[in-house]
Design an enzyme around this catalytic site. Structure first.
Site, PDB file in Angstrom:
ATOM      1  N   SER A  20       0.823  -1.213   0.000  1.00  0.00           N
ATOM      2  CA  SER A  20       0.000   0.000   0.000  1.00  0.00           C
ATOM      3  C   SER A  20       0.858   1.264   0.000  1.00  0.00           C
ATOM      4  O   SER A  20       1.865   1.347   0.699  1.00  0.00           O
ATOM      5  CB  SER A  20      -0.901  -0.002   1.239  1.00  0.00           C
ATOM      6  OG  SER A  20      -1.753   1.119   1.227  1.00  0.00           O
ATOM      7  N   ASN A  74       8.969   8.942   4.634  1.00  0.00           N
ATOM      8  CA  ASN A  74       7.789   9.592   4.063  1.00  0.00           C
ATOM      9  C   ASN A  74       6.840   9.984   5.171  1.00  0.00           C
ATOM     10  O   ASN A  74       6.781   9.335   6.227  1.00  0.00           O
ATOM     11  CB  ASN A  74       7.098   8.690   3.023  1.00  0.00           C
ATOM     12  CG  ASN A  74       6.018   7.821   3.636  1.00  0.00           C
ATOM     13  OD1 ASN A  74       4.886   8.251   3.852  1.00  0.00           O
ATOM     14  ND2 ASN A  74       6.380   6.581   3.973  1.00  0.00           N
ATOM     15  N   GLY A  77       0.744  11.199   5.025  1.00  0.00           N
ATOM     16  CA  GLY A  77      -0.405  11.594   5.844  1.00  0.00           C
ATOM     17  C   GLY A  77      -1.735  11.121   5.295  1.00  0.00           C
ATOM     18  O   GLY A  77      -2.763  11.797   5.447  1.00  0.00           O
ATOM     19  N   LEU A  78      -1.721   9.935   4.644  1.00  0.00           N
ATOM     20  CA  LEU A  78      -2.960   9.314   4.131  1.00  0.00           C
ATOM     21  C   LEU A  78      -3.769  10.244   3.216  1.00  0.00           C
ATOM     22  O   LEU A  78      -4.999  10.318   3.316  1.00  0.00           O
ATOM     23  CB  LEU A  78      -3.829   8.781   5.286  1.00  0.00           C
ATOM     24  CG  LEU A  78      -3.216   7.683   6.141  1.00  0.00           C
ATOM     25  CD1 LEU A  78      -4.227   7.170   7.169  1.00  0.00           C
ATOM     26  CD2 LEU A  78      -2.715   6.512   5.298  1.00  0.00           C
ATOM     27  N   ASN A 132      -5.207  -0.938   8.080  1.00  0.00           N
ATOM     28  CA  ASN A 132      -3.996  -0.181   8.388  1.00  0.00           C
ATOM     29  C   ASN A 132      -4.164   0.393   9.794  1.00  0.00           C
ATOM     30  O   ASN A 132      -4.849   1.394   9.984  1.00  0.00           O
ATOM     31  CB  ASN A 132      -3.814   0.920   7.330  1.00  0.00           C
ATOM     32  CG  ASN A 132      -2.557   1.751   7.576  1.00  0.00           C
ATOM     33  OD1 ASN A 132      -1.861   1.547   8.567  1.00  0.00           O
ATOM     34  ND2 ASN A 132      -2.297   2.678   6.675  1.00  0.00           N
ATOM     35  N   CYS A 135      -0.242   3.446  10.586  1.00  0.00           N
ATOM     36  CA  CYS A 135       0.285   4.624   9.892  1.00  0.00           C
ATOM     37  C   CYS A 135       0.912   5.585  10.905  1.00  0.00           C
ATOM     38  O   CYS A 135       0.206   6.141  11.754  1.00  0.00           O
ATOM     39  CB  CYS A 135      -0.791   5.355   9.097  1.00  0.00           C
ATOM     40  SG  CYS A 135      -0.057   6.777   8.231  1.00  0.00           S
ATOM     41  N   ASN A 197       4.870  -2.025   8.746  1.00  0.00           N
ATOM     42  CA  ASN A 197       4.710  -0.682   8.205  1.00  0.00           C
ATOM     43  C   ASN A 197       6.038   0.050   8.489  1.00  0.00           C
ATOM     44  O   ASN A 197       7.000  -0.553   8.953  1.00  0.00           O
ATOM     45  CB  ASN A 197       3.512   0.020   8.852  1.00  0.00           C
ATOM     46  CG  ASN A 197       2.902   1.074   7.915  1.00  0.00           C
ATOM     47  OD1 ASN A 197       3.615   1.823   7.258  1.00  0.00           O
ATOM     48  ND2 ASN A 197       1.581   1.128   7.860  1.00  0.00           N
ATOM     49  N   GLY A 249      11.756  -3.530   2.932  1.00  0.00           N
ATOM     50  CA  GLY A 249      13.055  -3.520   2.261  1.00  0.00           C
ATOM     51  C   GLY A 249      13.258  -4.618   1.248  1.00  0.00           C
ATOM     52  O   GLY A 249      14.389  -4.878   0.843  1.00  0.00           O
ATOM     53  N   THR A 271       8.923   0.171  -1.274  1.00  0.00           N
ATOM     54  CA  THR A 271       9.794   1.236  -1.776  1.00  0.00           C
ATOM     55  C   THR A 271      10.526   0.870  -3.072  1.00  0.00           C
ATOM     56  O   THR A 271      10.758   1.733  -3.920  1.00  0.00           O
ATOM     57  CB  THR A 271      10.801   1.619  -0.662  1.00  0.00           C
ATOM     58  OG1 THR A 271      10.034   2.057   0.470  1.00  0.00           O
ATOM     59  CG2 THR A 271      11.727   2.730  -1.079  1.00  0.00           C
TER      60      THR A 271
HETATM   61  C1  LIG Z   1       5.569   6.793   0.069  1.00  0.00           C
HETATM   62  C2  LIG Z   1       4.982   5.705   0.925  1.00  0.00           C
HETATM   63  C3  LIG Z   1       3.618   5.700   1.187  1.00  0.00           C
HETATM   64  C4  LIG Z   1       3.058   4.694   1.973  1.00  0.00           C
HETATM   65  N1  LIG Z   1       1.714   4.700   2.205  1.00  0.00           N
HETATM   66  C5  LIG Z   1       1.153   3.676   2.904  1.00  0.00           C
HETATM   67  C6  LIG Z   1      -0.248   3.601   3.065  1.00  0.00           C
HETATM   68  O1  LIG Z   1      -1.025   4.420   2.582  1.00  0.00           O
HETATM   69  N2  LIG Z   1      -0.741   2.563   3.795  1.00  0.00           N
HETATM   70  C7  LIG Z   1       0.053   1.596   4.349  1.00  0.00           C
HETATM   71  O2  LIG Z   1      -0.457   0.662   4.973  1.00  0.00           O
HETATM   72  N3  LIG Z   1       1.387   1.634   4.183  1.00  0.00           N
HETATM   73  C8  LIG Z   1       1.954   2.643   3.479  1.00  0.00           C
HETATM   74  N4  LIG Z   1       3.307   2.668   3.295  1.00  0.00           N
HETATM   75  C9  LIG Z   1       4.141   1.610   3.911  1.00  0.00           C
HETATM   76  C10 LIG Z   1       4.461   0.485   2.933  1.00  0.00           C
HETATM   77  O3  LIG Z   1       3.291  -0.149   2.470  1.00  0.00           O
HETATM   78  C11 LIG Z   1       5.390  -0.567   3.588  1.00  0.00           C
HETATM   79  O4  LIG Z   1       4.743  -1.157   4.695  1.00  0.00           O
HETATM   80  C12 LIG Z   1       6.701   0.037   4.070  1.00  0.00           C
HETATM   81  O5  LIG Z   1       7.159   1.024   3.174  1.00  0.00           O
HETATM   82  C13 LIG Z   1       7.793  -1.016   4.258  1.00  0.00           C
HETATM   83  O6  LIG Z   1       8.064  -1.713   3.063  1.00  0.00           O
HETATM   84  P1  LIG Z   1       9.239  -1.282   2.027  1.00  0.00           P
HETATM   85  O7  LIG Z   1      10.492  -1.144   2.830  1.00  0.00           O
HETATM   86  O8  LIG Z   1       9.308  -2.397   1.031  1.00  0.00           O
HETATM   87  O9  LIG Z   1       8.812   0.002   1.427  1.00  0.00           O
HETATM   88  C14 LIG Z   1       3.885   3.665   2.513  1.00  0.00           C
HETATM   89  C15 LIG Z   1       5.262   3.672   2.230  1.00  0.00           C
HETATM   90  C16 LIG Z   1       5.820   4.661   1.445  1.00  0.00           C
HETATM   91  C17 LIG Z   1       7.299   4.617   1.150  1.00  0.00           C
END
Ligand SMILES: Cc1cc2nc3c(=O)[nH]c(=O)nc-3n(C[C@H](O)[C@H](O)[C@H](O)COP(=O)(O)O)c2cc1C
Length: 308
Positions: A20, A74, A77-78, A132, A135, A197, A249, A271
């Site tokens: 997400s 990041n 802020g939803l 979620n 957040c 998250n 990651g 990411t």
């Molecule tokens: C720009 C950005 C926006 C995100 N927005 C949400 C979100 O709306 N809802 C949510 O559950 N997680 C959100 N996440 C978290 C990611 O879904 C994920 O849990 C977190 O980034 C760790 O995984 P990664 O290291 O592969 O990015 C967001 C992450 C990033 C970088």
């Protein structure tokens, strides 16, 4: 090779999903994907669109993102257009993509989560919900993710509201003991938990003496958080009976295999979608050979098999 996975009531064609907030509402990224050979969103194990709230939200003041060593911060802020707009404008496209859509929701109260879940349970094309409760970038965004009894009663209420719709609860790493919250989600009736998250962090520009994010704090993601996520998946695997979706990651097939060994039955790529949009398809095509190399014929056989 059997790539299918079952996460309680949620049955997926393969264990490679997109996280997400890192994949928009699929339409936004489909253009990038269509320019890359062999990209086909229908092949994904599942898509979790950006979290939606009941009412539209403008999100936080800019800057909302900032690069860090081996990751990013990041504080979006939803920012989203709200539930009604999502159902009217985003779902029709998402439905056409052809891979399971797991809708991520965040409420301001338990009642609001349940209300949103009841609406979405009646929307064709919704394969499941991800709650979620994690957040870090909005006020009260982790209230239900940091308190076990609040989490359990939230999930119980949502389960009642959405009947048999598969429910995943997305956990925050910003707690003392993540296993307590995972157990609470299980008790409430979750089909699976997803973790992690983002990790709460901060960046400062010493020259301006100001934080680099408009919000001050933000959530750290990317390769920097992988060891934290792996450790938490390992701990949660030993604490609950429901399946786990590993997040944090992940950018290569090796990362995925590590998460399976730690205890994840599926993974979400976050990411990496920003800096290497081909990652998710590369991982998917490398999966059968990696499982064969590990000496198994299905993902299930390797889940949690790390030898300590
Ligand atoms: C720009 C950005 C926006 C995100 N927005 C949400 C979100 O709306 N809802 C949510 O559950 N997680 C959100 N996440 C978290 C990611 O879904 C994920 O849990 C977190 O980034 C760790 O995984 P990664 O290291 O592969 O990015 C967001 C992450 C990033 C970088």
């Amino acid at each position: 090779m059997n790539l299918t996975v079952s996460l309680g009531r949620l049955h997926l064609p393969n264990p490679i999903l997109v996280a997400s907030g890192t994949f928009g509402y699929a339409k936004d990224v489909s253009e990038v994907f269509s320019q890359v050979e062999k990209m086909d969103l229908a092949k994904l194990g599942g898509i979790i669109p950006k979290t939606i709230t009941k009412m539209p939200r403008p999100g936080n003041a800019p800057p909302r993102t900032c690069e860090t060593a081996a990751g990013m911060l990041n504080a979006i802020g939803l920012d989203n257009d709200g539930l009604a707009e999502f159902v009217a404008q985003k779902i029709p496209y998402l439905r056409e993509v052809g891979s399971p859509i797991i809708v991520s929701i965040a409420g301001r109260s338990a009642e609001e989560y349940a209300e949103m879940a009841a609406v979405l349970a009646d929307v064709p094309g919704v394969a499941g919900l991800e709650l979620n409760v994690s957040c870090p970038n909005v006020a009260h965004g982790t209230d239900f993710g940091k308190n076990a009894s609040a989490c359990e009663s939230l999930v119980t209420g949502v389960r009642k509201a959405c009947g048999e719709l598969p429910l995943v609860v997305k956990l925050t790493p910003n707690v003392g003991d993540v296993t307590e919250i995972a157990r609470a989600a299980q008790e409430g009736g979750a089909d699976a938990v997803s973790l992690i998250n983002t990790v709460l962090g901060m960046a400062i520009d010493w020259r301006t003496r100001k934080p680099r994010l408009g919000n001050g704090f933000g959530g750290l993601s990317g390769p920097a958080i992988k060891p934290i996520a792996l450790r938490m998946v390992y701990q949660v695997f030993r604490a609950v009976q429901i399946p786990i979706i590993g997040i944090g990651g992940i950018e290569t097939i090796d990362d995925c295999m590590e998460f399976f060994l730690a205890g994840a039955s599926a993974v979400q790529i976050g990411t990496a979608n920003f800096y290497r949009p081909t990652a998710v398809m590369e991982i998917l095509s490398a999966l059968p050979a990696a499982l064969a190399e590990a000496g198994v014929r299905s993902v299930r056989e390797i889940v949690g098999m790390v030898e300590m």
